[in-house]
Write a protein that holds these residues in place. Sequence first.
Motif, mmCIF file in Angstrom:
data_model
loop_
_atom_site.group_PDB
_atom_site.id
_atom_site.type_symbol
_atom_site.label_atom_id
_atom_site.label_comp_id
_atom_site.label_asym_id
_atom_site.label_seq_id
_atom_site.Cartn_x
_atom_site.Cartn_y
_atom_site.Cartn_z
ATOM 1 N N ASN A 196 -59.574 -3.051 88.243
ATOM 2 C CA ASN A 196 -59.634 -4.561 88.980
ATOM 3 C C ASN A 196 -58.797 -5.265 88.423
ATOM 4 O OD1 ASN A 196 -60.466 -5.276 86.171
ATOM 5 N ND2 ASN A 196 -62.144 -4.866 86.692
ATOM 6 N N TRP A 197 -58.583 -6.690 88.907
ATOM 7 C CA TRP A 197 -57.553 -7.571 88.761
ATOM 8 C C TRP A 197 -57.308 -7.624 87.260
ATOM 9 C CZ3 TRP A 197 -58.093 -11.921 86.347
ATOM 10 C CH2 TRP A 197 -59.337 -12.680 86.144
ATOM 11 N N LYS A 198 -58.573 -7.868 86.371
ATOM 12 C CA LYS A 198 -58.285 -7.928 84.902
ATOM 13 C C LYS A 198 -57.448 -6.902 84.317
ATOM 14 C CE LYS A 198 -62.529 -10.677 84.490
ATOM 15 N NZ LYS A 198 -63.842 -10.778 83.668
ATOM 16 N N VAL A 199 -57.784 -5.302 84.680
ATOM 17 C CA VAL A 199 -56.995 -4.536 84.278
ATOM 18 C C VAL A 199 -55.541 -4.275 84.703
ATOM 19 C CG1 VAL A 199 -57.126 -1.824 84.447
ATOM 20 C CG2 VAL A 199 -59.088 -3.065 84.237
ATOM 21 N N LYS A 200 -55.488 -4.916 85.962
ATOM 22 C CA LYS A 200 -53.922 -4.894 86.616
ATOM 23 C C LYS A 200 -53.252 -5.720 85.731
ATOM 24 C CE LYS A 200 -55.598 -4.066 91.202
ATOM 25 N NZ LYS A 200 -55.249 -2.595 91.386
ATOM 26 N N LEU A 201 -53.764 -7.226 85.363
ATOM 27 C CA LEU A 201 -52.931 -8.061 84.541
ATOM 28 C C LEU A 201 -52.670 -7.214 83.318
ATOM 29 C CD1 LEU A 201 -54.783 -11.593 85.519
ATOM 30 C CD2 LEU A 201 -52.514 -10.793 86.086
ATOM 31 N N LEU A 202 -53.710 -6.734 82.700
ATOM 32 C CA LEU A 202 -53.560 -6.011 81.436
ATOM 33 C C LEU A 202 -52.532 -5.108 81.520
ATOM 34 C CD1 LEU A 202 -54.265 -5.898 78.479
ATOM 35 C CD2 LEU A 202 -55.996 -4.191 79.255
ATOM 36 N N CYS A 203 -52.391 -4.103 82.699
ATOM 37 C CA CYS A 203 -51.138 -3.159 82.657
ATOM 38 C C CYS A 203 -49.976 -3.872 83.004
ATOM 39 C CB CYS A 203 -51.701 -2.309 84.015
ATOM 40 S SG CYS A 203 -52.960 -1.429 83.914
ATOM 41 N N VAL A 204 -49.850 -4.986 83.525
ATOM 42 C CA VAL A 204 -48.637 -5.775 83.559
ATOM 43 C C VAL A 204 -48.402 -6.395 82.222
ATOM 44 C CG1 VAL A 204 -47.489 -7.734 84.629
ATOM 45 C CG2 VAL A 204 -49.066 -6.449 86.057
ATOM 46 N N ALA A 205 -49.199 -6.958 81.483
ATOM 47 C CA ALA A 205 -48.596 -7.593 80.116
ATOM 48 C C ALA A 205 -48.185 -6.157 79.224
ATOM 49 C CB ALA A 205 -49.880 -8.119 79.441
ATOM 50 N N CYS A 206 -49.072 -5.043 79.214
ATOM 51 C CA CYS A 206 -48.574 -4.121 78.286
ATOM 52 C C CYS A 206 -47.307 -3.392 78.816
ATOM 53 C CB CYS A 206 -49.811 -2.898 78.494
ATOM 54 S SG CYS A 206 -51.258 -3.599 77.652
ATOM 55 N N GLY A 207 -47.268 -3.279 80.180
ATOM 56 C CA GLY A 207 -45.832 -2.769 80.815
ATOM 57 C C GLY A 207 -44.596 -3.526 80.466
ATOM 58 N N ALA A 208 -44.811 -4.814 80.504
ATOM 59 C CA ALA A 208 -43.817 -5.731 80.212
ATOM 60 C C ALA A 208 -43.291 -5.502 78.741
ATOM 61 C CB ALA A 208 -43.928 -7.118 80.338
ATOM 62 N N LEU A 209 -43.974 -5.525 77.965
ATOM 63 C CA LEU A 209 -43.874 -5.281 76.420
ATOM 64 C C LEU A 209 -43.101 -3.938 76.053
ATOM 65 C CD1 LEU A 209 -46.817 -7.413 74.570
ATOM 66 C CD2 LEU A 209 -44.419 -7.831 74.692
ATOM 67 N N ILE A 210 -43.785 -3.033 76.700
ATOM 68 C CA ILE A 210 -43.404 -1.356 76.550
ATOM 69 C C ILE A 210 -41.992 -1.128 76.973
ATOM 70 C CG2 ILE A 210 -43.746 1.062 77.064
ATOM 71 C CD1 ILE A 210 -46.805 0.268 76.789
ATOM 72 N N ALA A 211 -41.841 -1.832 78.203
ATOM 73 C CA ALA A 211 -40.538 -1.843 78.762
ATOM 74 C C ALA A 211 -39.247 -2.534 78.051
ATOM 75 C CB ALA A 211 -40.648 -2.349 80.314
ATOM 76 N N ASN A 212 -39.705 -4.037 77.615
ATOM 77 C CA ASN A 212 -38.808 -4.348 76.728
ATOM 78 C C ASN A 212 -38.482 -3.760 75.436
ATOM 79 O OD1 ASN A 212 -37.089 -7.021 76.681
ATOM 80 N ND2 ASN A 212 -38.460 -7.543 74.956
ATOM 81 N N GLY A 213 -39.351 -3.238 74.799
ATOM 82 C CA GLY A 213 -39.288 -2.388 73.824
ATOM 83 C C GLY A 213 -38.256 -1.287 74.032
ATOM 84 N N LEU A 214 -38.377 -0.726 75.117
ATOM 85 C CA LEU A 214 -37.697 0.500 75.441
ATOM 86 C C LEU A 214 -36.234 0.246 75.595
ATOM 87 C CD1 LEU A 214 -39.916 2.393 77.674
ATOM 88 C CD2 LEU A 214 -39.004 3.483 75.430
ATOM 89 N N VAL A 215 -35.881 -1.069 76.197
ATOM 90 C CA VAL A 215 -34.516 -1.521 76.399
ATOM 91 C C VAL A 215 -33.986 -2.070 75.295
ATOM 92 C CG1 VAL A 215 -33.537 -3.489 77.304
ATOM 93 C CG2 VAL A 215 -35.025 -2.363 78.741
ATOM 94 N N LEU A 216 -34.664 -2.553 74.223
ATOM 95 C CA LEU A 216 -34.232 -3.084 72.995
ATOM 96 C C LEU A 216 -33.785 -1.877 72.170
ATOM 97 C CD1 LEU A 216 -36.416 -6.231 72.292
ATOM 98 C CD2 LEU A 216 -34.070 -6.114 72.890
ATOM 99 N N ILE A 217 -34.607 -0.779 71.931
ATOM 100 C CA ILE A 217 -34.257 0.554 71.240
ATOM 101 C C ILE A 217 -33.097 1.265 71.882
ATOM 102 C CG2 ILE A 217 -35.448 2.739 70.597
ATOM 103 C CD1 ILE A 217 -38.234 1.253 70.605
ATOM 104 N N ASN A 218 -32.829 1.228 72.884
ATOM 105 C CA ASN A 218 -31.842 1.818 74.036
ATOM 106 C C ASN A 218 -31.608 3.079 73.803
ATOM 107 O OD1 ASN A 218 -29.863 0.619 75.520
ATOM 108 N ND2 ASN A 218 -28.549 -0.271 73.993
ATOM 109 N N SER A 219 -32.667 4.121 73.959
ATOM 110 C CA SER A 219 -32.457 5.489 73.899
ATOM 111 C C SER A 219 -32.393 5.995 75.445
ATOM 112 C CB SER A 219 -33.919 5.962 73.387
ATOM 113 O OG SER A 219 -33.999 7.480 73.345
ATOM 114 N N ARG A 220 -31.272 6.904 75.299
ATOM 115 C CA ARG A 220 -30.912 7.525 76.595
ATOM 116 C C ARG A 220 -31.878 8.849 76.947
ATOM 117 N NH1 ARG A 220 -25.168 8.164 73.848
ATOM 118 N NH2 ARG A 220 -26.578 8.463 72.305
ATOM 119 N N GLY A 221 -32.460 9.371 75.908
ATOM 120 C CA GLY A 221 -33.380 10.442 76.291
ATOM 121 C C GLY A 221 -34.414 9.847 76.919
#
Length: 450
Positions: A196-221
Amino acid sequence: MSMFALLFLLIFFGGIAVTLFYSGSAAFILYQLVYFLNPDHRWWSAFIPGISYSLIAALLMLAMCGLSYKRLTAISPWNRQPMFKWLIALVITYFVAYSWALNPNAHDQFTIYYVKMVVIIMVAYKLLHTERVLDASIWAYIIGSTYIGYLATITGRNSGDRVEGIGMADSPDANGVAAALVPAGALLMYYAWMGNWKVKLLCVACGALIANGLVLINSRGSFLGVVVGSGLYLLYMMFSKYRRKGQRGMAVIIAVMGLGGALYVTDAQFWERMQTLQDLESKESGAGRVTFWLTTFDMLEDHPMGMGIQGYNQLASIYMDDETRGGVENRSVHSLWFQGLSEVGPIGFLFFIAALTSLYRITQKTKQKVLADGNNARYFKILALECALISYLVAGSFINQFRAEILYWMLLLIAAAVNVYYLQQKESSAQLVDPSHKGMRNNVRKAKVI
């Protein structure tokens, strides 16, 4: 007391209370959260008692499984899941390999760790016996990954062009941490679509932090892992003949938001590093990983049964010159596939491949079953779990992660889904045909209180 330390204690002792008074299955959820929080290596560890929290969670799992073993076995017997016999064979191979391991001390130490992990996975399989608990375990992984993404965000690049020092117990380095986050992509896409919309918002928030973490870690694999695993799942969402009405439109929205978010969080350093993927033999791409992989076969000519844990590292300076090794004497092989091959030889490696193959085969039967029942949502959940595993296998192809916990968590989650959506249903059908299963049927009903 630190706010983080207090929050951890609330989670830990709250998890114990939930396990004891509500559901024994919560013990594995607690174990997952402790794994990511990694209290022994966080700055707030000085504010909490110096005890082994992961050991307590693991012992709690064993206790809950032991107390309800008969009822859990009626629901989740190990012998109906072929993957486990191959994992047990792999464990035995590690024990036997001690006799020819080049570094017996390291081999002995890490073999014990590996055995403990396999035991935890097998116990967790019995505990994750319902769809609700399976979803809780998936979310525990996502929340844990989000916490790591948050740590990366507040820490920033503290070691050149990447983040270091935020890892878990078995994956302390940056590449191992990044690989642990990669499977979250496909799983978040599934819940963003189905929730539902609450879960969608939670997914967006989690995805944003995880994606930013991956960019900062900078792992090619890990970048490749996200592209392959999440990209594959997106294609399934858009073009599968089993998609629901409006699913393609949702997939397009997810793709647009994902690409927009990726362009927002990435920077020049990230893209400069990713460009080195064009040449795996360049020094910028890890001083020649392909050479490291192929050297495994040269070593196996002299050690056909494998070299044991860290045996490759000891031989690296003999089979490769200093320039090839990039100046590192005890160079690692940098691939979970070649790591396993070098440690336990072709026989042990084939046991691992057999585990993956047997899981794949029974997963295909599960997908056929849920489609026959008209449950497309479960079909796409299983696909998400498969793509999550593929993501990790791709990311792990460039680092030593053959014995990493997250890899076996992904195997566990798929096996648990197979049990819940296929094996249990198959057993229930057999009970209806054979009246002699009445006692077992009663056990299954009682097991719902676990």
